[in-house]
Motif scaffolding. Structure first.
Motif, mmCIF file in Angstrom:
data_model
loop_
_atom_site.group_PDB
_atom_site.id
_atom_site.type_symbol
_atom_site.label_atom_id
_atom_site.label_comp_id
_atom_site.label_asym_id
_atom_site.label_seq_id
_atom_site.Cartn_x
_atom_site.Cartn_y
_atom_site.Cartn_z
ATOM 1 N N LEU A 3 0.884 -1.182 -0.071
ATOM 2 C CA LEU A 3 0.195 0.094 0.125
ATOM 3 C C LEU A 3 0.816 1.333 -0.038
ATOM 4 O O LEU A 3 0.581 2.210 -0.626
ATOM 5 N N ILE A 4 2.090 0.953 0.499
ATOM 6 C CA ILE A 4 3.044 2.231 0.716
ATOM 7 C C ILE A 4 3.922 2.231 -0.688
ATOM 8 O O ILE A 4 3.925 3.091 -1.794
ATOM 9 N N THR A 5 4.307 1.020 -1.280
ATOM 10 C CA THR A 5 5.227 0.771 -2.218
ATOM 11 C C THR A 5 4.388 1.128 -3.514
ATOM 12 O O THR A 5 5.139 1.952 -4.772
ATOM 13 N N LEU A 6 3.385 0.904 -3.855
ATOM 14 C CA LEU A 6 2.567 0.877 -5.043
ATOM 15 C C LEU A 6 1.810 2.427 -4.930
ATOM 16 O O LEU A 6 1.231 2.780 -5.972
ATOM 17 N N PHE A 7 2.344 3.376 -4.121
ATOM 18 C CA PHE A 7 1.927 4.737 -4.107
ATOM 19 C C PHE A 7 3.129 5.266 -4.576
ATOM 20 O O PHE A 7 3.051 6.266 -5.427
ATOM 21 N N SER A 8 4.327 5.041 -4.112
ATOM 22 C CA SER A 8 5.520 5.890 -4.244
ATOM 23 C C SER A 8 6.223 5.428 -5.690
ATOM 24 O O SER A 8 6.732 6.303 -6.418
ATOM 25 N N ILE A 9 6.410 4.212 -5.992
ATOM 26 C CA ILE A 9 6.928 3.687 -7.440
ATOM 27 C C ILE A 9 6.277 4.218 -8.682
ATOM 28 O O ILE A 9 7.010 5.049 -9.343
ATOM 29 N N PRO A 10 4.875 4.026 -8.645
ATOM 30 C CA PRO A 10 4.267 4.727 -9.782
ATOM 31 C C PRO A 10 4.555 6.409 -9.943
ATOM 32 O O PRO A 10 4.616 6.934 -10.937
ATOM 33 N N ALA A 11 4.450 7.046 -8.742
ATOM 34 C CA ALA A 11 4.587 8.344 -8.530
ATOM 35 C C ALA A 11 6.070 8.796 -9.123
ATOM 36 O O ALA A 11 6.108 9.611 -9.814
ATOM 37 N N ALA A 12 7.077 7.886 -8.604
ATOM 38 C CA ALA A 12 8.466 8.283 -9.064
ATOM 39 C C ALA A 12 8.481 8.011 -10.688
ATOM 40 O O ALA A 12 9.325 8.969 -11.373
ATOM 41 N N PHE A 13 7.739 7.344 -11.320
ATOM 42 C CA PHE A 13 8.074 7.050 -12.711
ATOM 43 C C PHE A 13 7.004 8.099 -13.406
ATOM 44 O O PHE A 13 7.529 8.519 -14.700
ATOM 45 N N ALA A 14 6.042 8.421 -13.020
ATOM 46 C CA ALA A 14 5.038 9.563 -13.541
ATOM 47 C C ALA A 14 5.682 10.822 -13.333
ATOM 48 O O ALA A 14 5.318 11.777 -14.306
ATOM 49 N N ILE A 15 6.566 11.207 -12.297
ATOM 50 C CA ILE A 15 6.700 12.557 -12.145
ATOM 51 C C ILE A 15 7.560 13.117 -13.544
ATOM 52 O O ILE A 15 7.189 14.402 -13.775
ATOM 53 N N SER B 14 11.552 12.595 -8.427
ATOM 54 C CA SER B 14 11.467 11.502 -9.139
ATOM 55 C C SER B 14 12.549 10.566 -8.268
ATOM 56 O O SER B 14 11.997 9.689 -7.461
ATOM 57 N N VAL B 15 13.702 11.017 -8.370
ATOM 58 C CA VAL B 15 14.796 10.527 -7.561
ATOM 59 C C VAL B 15 14.443 10.338 -6.207
ATOM 60 O O VAL B 15 14.696 9.571 -5.331
ATOM 61 N N ARG B 16 13.986 11.345 -5.542
ATOM 62 C CA ARG B 16 13.966 11.655 -4.212
ATOM 63 C C ARG B 16 12.477 10.611 -3.864
ATOM 64 O O ARG B 16 12.795 10.055 -2.668
ATOM 65 N N PHE B 17 11.698 10.499 -4.533
ATOM 66 C CA PHE B 17 10.688 9.629 -4.547
ATOM 67 C C PHE B 17 11.059 7.966 -4.211
ATOM 68 O O PHE B 17 10.850 7.184 -3.477
#
Length: 426
Positions: free
Chosen positions: A58-70, A359-362
């Protein structure tokens, strides 16, 4: 005052304050997306009947898509405007929260649909705080930009301070109640953004895509070394900060059985250090940009010492104290990196460059907790290894992040120049 908000007198001051409050609220809301959920994960694990690893997604699948979409959001912001991207991203972020809330209720809770909703929410988050940073860089110039970016970073940290406490309080209603809080926060923020912010008009039309790509390539060819080091420094600080918070939370619960709101208050201590230091740093460097590289190195030294000192004494006070120093180090570094990156590139490329940095920060945020969790039983390898990496970052920062100079341009605009030798009149 931001040039796009150029109304004189008291009305102008009100617009300036309203613009800064509106943009600062966005990272505050965005950071709640993960941090507010952390205190209720054990309850969610039981309610959804899943494993500890599954609930951590629930945490990982919020952060990883955000990092790729930024980065995609950054490219779109450069071409169609920052304000539109932030506005629609806030709505998508709120929608993802609403869907996650309904998915938690539907037929006793659907884990799969909650995960899908979190992915949607993460994609929405990609266009919120990172692009708000770009928009703030457009609105404010010179010394005002440094202070405004410090306030933005402090708002981000303040959201981290309050989120464990808010998460614990809202969970008194039910564990999924916080999902319904997101649209209640996002919709007013989106309306305020649309009404208050006057995005600067670009004098030039968007570059053709091929020319845009060539320009980005030239930026990294000319400035790639210090930009890459800055990106890595930002990611490493987020990795360290979120990792130590996860480690501290786990240690308090397993060793002292500290849970709930009280644990939230303890976790808020290092985040409060980050929040206050970020605000003070942003206010300080607005007049003295030449000190930014020194503050970055000082922050890295403090973080390295505190990280290396952490595993030697198994004591809650010692661990909180080391975390507090890491918070101070992060507060010294992050506002300076924000200012350097947003101020050292032109307006047409600022969106993608700043988005790549975020993105790198995410990725740092996403990797910190699992790495610290995996090595929690080997604290000397974890903390001394991380201290060694931080020591290398001190050397890289000293070598590649040079003393910045502010160059003035037309219309009150300015840009930071990083070079070994200072410019002098001929």
């Amino acid at each position: 005052m931001p040039p796009s908000q150029a109304v004189h007198g008291k009305e102008g001051q009100k617009l300036q304050i309203a613009a800064l409050i509106t943009l600062s609220s966005i990272p505050f809301i965005m950071v709640l997306g993960n941090s507010m959920l952390i205190p209720v994960l054990p309850t969610a694990e039981k309610a959804l009947n899943v494993s500890s690893f599954q609930v951590s997604l629930l945490i990982t699948l919020f952060s990883i898509p955000a990092a790729f979409a930024i980065p995609i959001a950054g490219i779109m912001a450069d071409r169609i405007g920052r304000k539109k991207i932030v506005f629609y991203s806030l709505l998508l972020y709120g929608l993802g929260g609403l869907l996650a809330g309904f998915s938690s209720v539907y037929q006793g809770g659907s884990y799969t649909f909650v995960l899908i909703s979190r992915i949607i929410q993460g994609i929405g988050a990609a266009g919120t705080s990172p692009i708000a940073m770009v928009l703030l860089g457009d609105l404010y110039q010179g010394e005002d930009r440094s202070k405004a970016l410090g306030i933005l970073e402090a708002s981000n940290a303040f959201g981290k301070v309050l989120s464990p406490i808010l998460g614990s309080l809202i969970a008194v209603i039910t564990w999924y109640a916080m999902f319904f809080a997101f649209p209640l926060l996002c919709i007013p923020a989106a309306i305020a953004l649309w009404k208050v912010i006057r995005e600067p008009s670009k004098n030039e039309k968007p570059q053709p895509l091929q020319e845009y790509k060539r320009h980005i390539y030239k930026i990294f060819k000319r400035r790639g070394k210090w930009l890459s080091v800055s990106f890595l420094a930002g990611a490493l600080m987020m990795f360290t900060m979120f990792g130590i918070l996860f480690y501290l939370s786990d240690y308090l619960e397993k060793t002292y059985r500290v849970e709930g709101i009280f644990k939230g208050f303890i976790l808020a201590v290092p985040l409060l250090a980050l929040c206050v230091t970020a605000y003070l740093t942003g206010s300080h460097v607005k007049e003295q940009t030449h000190k930014m590289n020194k503050l970055i190195i000082l922050g890295l030294i403090l973080t390295t010492i505190a990280t290396a000192a952490t595993p030697w004494w198994k004591n809650a006070y010692w661990l909180v104290g080391c975390s507090f120093v890491i918070g101070i180090g992060s507060g010294l570094i992050l506002p300076c990196l924000n200012t350097l990156i947003t101020s050292a590139v032109g307006m047409q490329e600022r969106g993608i460059i700043t988005s790549l940095y975020n993105s790198v920060r995410f990725f740092g945020v996403a990797l910190g907790p699992p790495v610290f969790g995996a090595l929690a039983n080997r604290p000397f390898i974890l903390f001394l290894g991380l201290a060694f990496v931080l020591f290398i970052m001190i050397f890289l920062s000293h070598k590649f992040i040079d003393r910045p100079q502010r160059l003035r341009g037309k219309g009150g605009r300015s840009r930071l120049l990083l070079r070994k030798k200072r410019l002098s009149p001929v």
